[in-house]
Design a protein around this motif. Structure first.
Motif: not given
Lengths: 333, 296, 276
Positions: A82, A86-88, A271, A276, A331-333, C89-93
């Motif tokens: 992942q 860069r893909n959940p 997550r 993350n 959409k955003v993890l 961002l695809n991942f949250s921070f």
């Protein structure tokens, strides 16, 4: 949200307790009714006792440990894929990497070099690695990897390798190899300590080295340029991560066939709870993945006992709704 | 009801009115009209092929399915695809005057298609040894080999009788059959295995717990304490030693402790044909060696 | 603290077409350099070269005498920080996590930030006025807030050179001025060297000490704003007639766009007005 060393230790300890608890309760379930007290005395006596002793120590225990190890490995590998893509939604099963590993394992068995046993995980690893490269090549359009293309690439590669598995199993006389079922649905039924010893170094070693890379992985999540600007040697890091994640996947697949969705569900749950940061996410996924597969396998072997379900059925039943949820909402993890 | 009467009419009228054409009812209750005794027969399962050979119809067989490897001459017959994956085109091109199918294995829509094209299709559906005997007689009747069939069936009855009488007073030994090792697959109720084991004076430990060919829990094998374990292997591949070695590590199983794990050719047991009686005798010798069957 | 960045005869190409040629310049400590030029003139490529993300071919870029090619990424990241536009961002921070990531090149092998790192991050968030956002997720922030977070992250790298690539492209005018004021202050007070790429010629002219005007991968002019930003230079490079006068606030050159169409329309409007 910020991750400190203390927090990592604390969370890992909690999850370790959960893992031990799931293992202990799993050892109680099975066709044979053996009370906790009896189990306790069996552990005190050690090997070479009654039928009950054999059931606990030679059937249930190695199977539970193997389930834990495989679940941990798949969850860790999933989290790394992942990050790399860069893909959940990346997962060794969905991307066809597990099938590739199975093809590797089957090929080496067919070629007859499987005598030592140790080289099956190795070939499985090579199969996984080549598949990663293939999926990556197919999915890569211009600079970015789009989710749709990636999933499509996974589907294509997956069906191709499933066909290759069928082909290999058909042209062999069928008795050199375990059945198609084993490779396509996964099975932990014939766990023994030999298998454990075979894959333990690959998985523990692989995850151990991966842990050293977790700060770099965090930066890689921001994008390759960002990671480079913040001081990561991106190309080297990527290569090492691909190698290790493939090695871990290969080792897992080589002893238990293809078990899907663990690598998708577990990192995502982590997550949701802790965010993350891979310094926590990797060990947490590893431990939680172990508990998850132990529980899934316990259900698989007891729900219609003494008949067994393939454990892949349980993980897929849990994983598919999860996958759809991820695909449609997050959409955003 | 209407159909029922029509059936009777057909049965009564046709043999009289038409000199040769006869209507037969197959084991699924379908009708089939056959003119003169068939001379171009296509067999759609290895078991049926064996029956046809035993009835002396070698020269009337136009085609067989893959894995039809017994008797040796069957290997030289034209192939019409495998059991589940039939090549309908090949079957039609062989211009058969009779097709014999098996309800358990061949696909229903394949059978319907062939019949729909005006071909004579007779479907057999034996579920146990008794029904295999009936099947041999039925096939003898429709192929005009009734006498041959009677002889075979009489011999099989006699041998079955001998086995059941010899084991009648003996204790029922517990048997476990391993079809596949990884995952562990066994046989349950409603199988030829189950039927034959019980005729041979044994008891399938899975009987009553599962049907068909289930994935099975190793733990339950240990718990059920089988006296005998049967490992199936079609041809000697060398692999069966590994299979035996796998069981050797489970000393808690009486079968293993007493060295009673055997390799057996599954074709003798799960193929509904004349050789199944050999399978029965072999099982009986394995389960009750003390009953003293002579080698055939 | 001293910094000297020297670029010697640098060129670069993606595939066949030359993107940059014959770039040479010296950037001294505490300088504020603006880079302007039309689309495709090689501005972003130059930023990536200056950060060592791309390797010049031919030529050489030296940081305090050492070629960037010989430095590890982490060594470069301790001295040079970059702010790019529109990070997705695809991942949250959350903001604090993201700002702390700037400490990566300074972390030891233990991989965990210490008290000192937290202090530096809080300070940077205070300077960039995002302390109140510390626990918010990055992807929930507005464009202006995001750029300030990225600036804060660049600051905790404690760089000597700050590279800005269109940092205010998604910002409104007020935020843009705030952002550049902040940079200028850091440039003045801490001798932070700044190189900024901007589409906005006036902004570059107002804040930068020197301006580099790029034209199709070459340096067209390099010098003080009033030397570079002339109606003639701009017309040659951009192919567009402009008026250049002096900004009354900063006394720097000020560019006004000239549109033939609008000029004609306004003349007609004037005539009509007179007739009435």
């Amino acid at each position: 949200m910020t991750v400190t060393f203390k927090k990592v230790v604390f969370c890992s300890l909690c999850l370790l307790i959960l893992l031990v608890l799931s293992a202990l309760s799993a050892i109680y379930f099975g066709p044979a009714k053996i009370s906790p007290l009896e189990i306790l005395s069996i552990f005190q006596q050690g090997f070479g006792g009654s039928t009950q002793g054999v059931i606990i120590l030679s059937i249930r225990l190695p199977r539970i440990i193997l389930a834990g190890l495989i679940g941990a490995a798949l969850a860790a590998a999933g989290s790394i894929f992942q990050a790399l893509l860069r893909n959940p939604l990346a997962d060794p099963y969905i991307l066809g990497i597990s099938s590739g590993a199975a093809v590797g394992a089957i090929s080496v068995i067919l070629l007859g070099y499987a005598a030592g046993g140790w080289c099956i995980p190795l070939f499985s690893f090579i199969g996984a690695l080549l598949t990663v490269l293939l999926v990556f090549y197919v999915a890569r359009t211009r600079e970015k990897i789009q989710t749709n293309t990636l999933l499509l690439a996974g589907v294509i590669v997956n069906s191709f390798f499933s066909a290759v598995i069928m082909l290999l199993l058909s042209i062999s006389n069928g008795h050199d190899l375990q059945g198609i079922l084993y490779w396509l649905m996964g099975d932990l039924g014939q766990a023994d300590y030999g298998k454990l010893v075979l894959i333990l170094p690959y998985i523990l070693g692989g995850v151990g080295v991966l842990y050293l890379y977790t700060p770099k992985i965090n930066l890689m999540l921001l994008g390759e340029d960002e990671a480079g600007q913040l001081g990561v040697e991106v190309e080297t890091t990527k290569k090492i991560l691909y190698l290790l994640a493939s090695l871990i996947t290969g080792a897992a697949v080589s002893v238990c066939g293809i078990i899907g969705f663990v690598g998708l569900i577990i990192p995502h749950i982590v997550r949701l709870i802790w965010g993350n940061d891979y310094r926590l996410l990797l060990p947490a996924s590893f431990l939680l993945g172990g508990s998850f597969l132990i529980i899934a396998d316990t259900i698989a072997r007891t729900i219609i006992s003494p008949v067994e379900l393939p454990v892949g059925v349980i993980t897929a039943v849990c994983g598919t709704p999860f996958f759809i949820y991820l695909l449609r909402t997050r959409k955003v993890l | 009801m209407k159909r029922f009467w029509a059936l009777w009419l057909v049965l009564i009228i046709f043999p009289v009115s038409q000199s040769q054409a006869k209507v037969y009812i197959d084991q699924l209750g379908r009708e089939m009209t056959l003119g003169k005794p068939p001379r171009r027969i296509v067999s759609l399962s290895p078991g049926i092929t064996e029956i046809l050979f035993a009835l002396g119809l070698e020269h009337s067989i136009a085609g067989v399915t893959e894995f039809s490897d017994y008797p040796a001459a069957a290997k030289h017959k034209p192939r019409v695809g495998s059991y589940v994956n039939l090549s309908l085109e090949t079957i039609v091109s062989l211009n058969p005057d009779l097709i014999i199918a098996s309800a358990d294995g061949n696909r229903k829509d394949d059978i319907e298609k062939l019949a729909g094209w005006g071909l004579a299709v007779y479907v057999v559906n034996p579920q146990n040894l008794q029904q295999i005997l009936n099947t041999i007689q039925d096939l003898g009747r429709i192929t005009g080999q009734e006498q041959q069939a009677k002889t075979i069936v009489a011999d099989m009855r006699r041998r079955k009788q001998a086995v059941t009488e010899a084991v009648a007073e003996l204790s029922r030994r517990r048997v476990f059959v391993q079809i596949e090792s990884n995952p562990l697959i066994t046989v349950g109720q409603n199988t030829f295995w189950d039927n034959l084991i019980s005729l041979a004076g044994g008891k399938n430990i899975v009987s009553g717990k599962a049907t068909g060919y289930p994935r099975y829990n190793l733990e339950d094998v240990l718990l059920s304490k089988p006296d005998i374990i049967l490992v199936t292997s079609m041809v000697p591949t060398g692999k069966e030693h590994q299979q035996l070695a796998f069981w050797m590590s489970w000393k808690a199983i009486p079968a293993v402790r007493d060295d009673r794990v055997y390799v057996i050719n599954p074709d003798l047991v799960d193929r509904p044909g004349p050789r199944i009686i050999e399978g029965l005798e072999r099982l009986a010798r394995i389960i009750h060696p003390e009953a003293g069957f002579s080698q055939p | 603290m001293s910094l000297e960045l020297s670029v010697n005869g640098v060129g670069f190409s993606y595939g066949d077409s030359r993107t940059l040629q014959d770039i040479s310049l010296e950037v001294g400590c505490g300088e504020f350099l603006g880079i302007i030029g039309p689309n495709g003139s090689g501005k972003t490529t130059l930023i990536k070269l200056l950060d060592g993300m791309l390797t010049p071919q031919p030529g050489d870029i030296r940081l305090n005498g050492v070629s960037l090619a010989d430095l590890k990424r982490s060594a470069i990241a301790r001295q040079i920080a970059v702010v790019s536009p529109g990070l997705a961002l695809n991942f949250s921070f959350n903001v604090r996590q993201l700002v702390l990531m700037g400490r990566y090149p300074h972390l030891n092998n233990l991989h965990f930030e210490g008290d000192k790192d937290y202090r530096i991050a809080e300070e940077a968030m205070a300077i960039t006025d995002i302390s109140t956002l510390a626990d918010r997720y990055f992807h929930e922030l507005s464009g202006g807030e995001r750029q300030r977070v990225l600036l804060a992250r660049a600051l905790v790298q404690q760089p000597q050179l700050l590279l800005l690539d269109e940092p205010t492209v998604y910002l409104d005018i007020s935020h843009t001025v705030d952002f550049f004021d902040l940079i200028k202050k850091m440039n003045r007070e801490r001798e932070l060297t700044v190189v900024v790429v901007s589409h906005d010629i006036n902004l570059a002219a107002d804040y930068a000490d020197r301006i580099m005007l790029l034209d199709r991968g070459r340096i067209f002019r390099l010098g003080y704003p009033h030397e570079v930003i002339t109606a003639g230079n701009i017309n040659t490079v951009y192919g567009r007639k402009v008026l250049v006068d002096t900004n009354p606030v900063t006394a720097k050159p000020r560019v006004t766009l000239f549109s033939d169409l609008l000029h004609q329309l306004s003349k007609e409007a004037n005539r009509q007005h007179l007739r009435l």
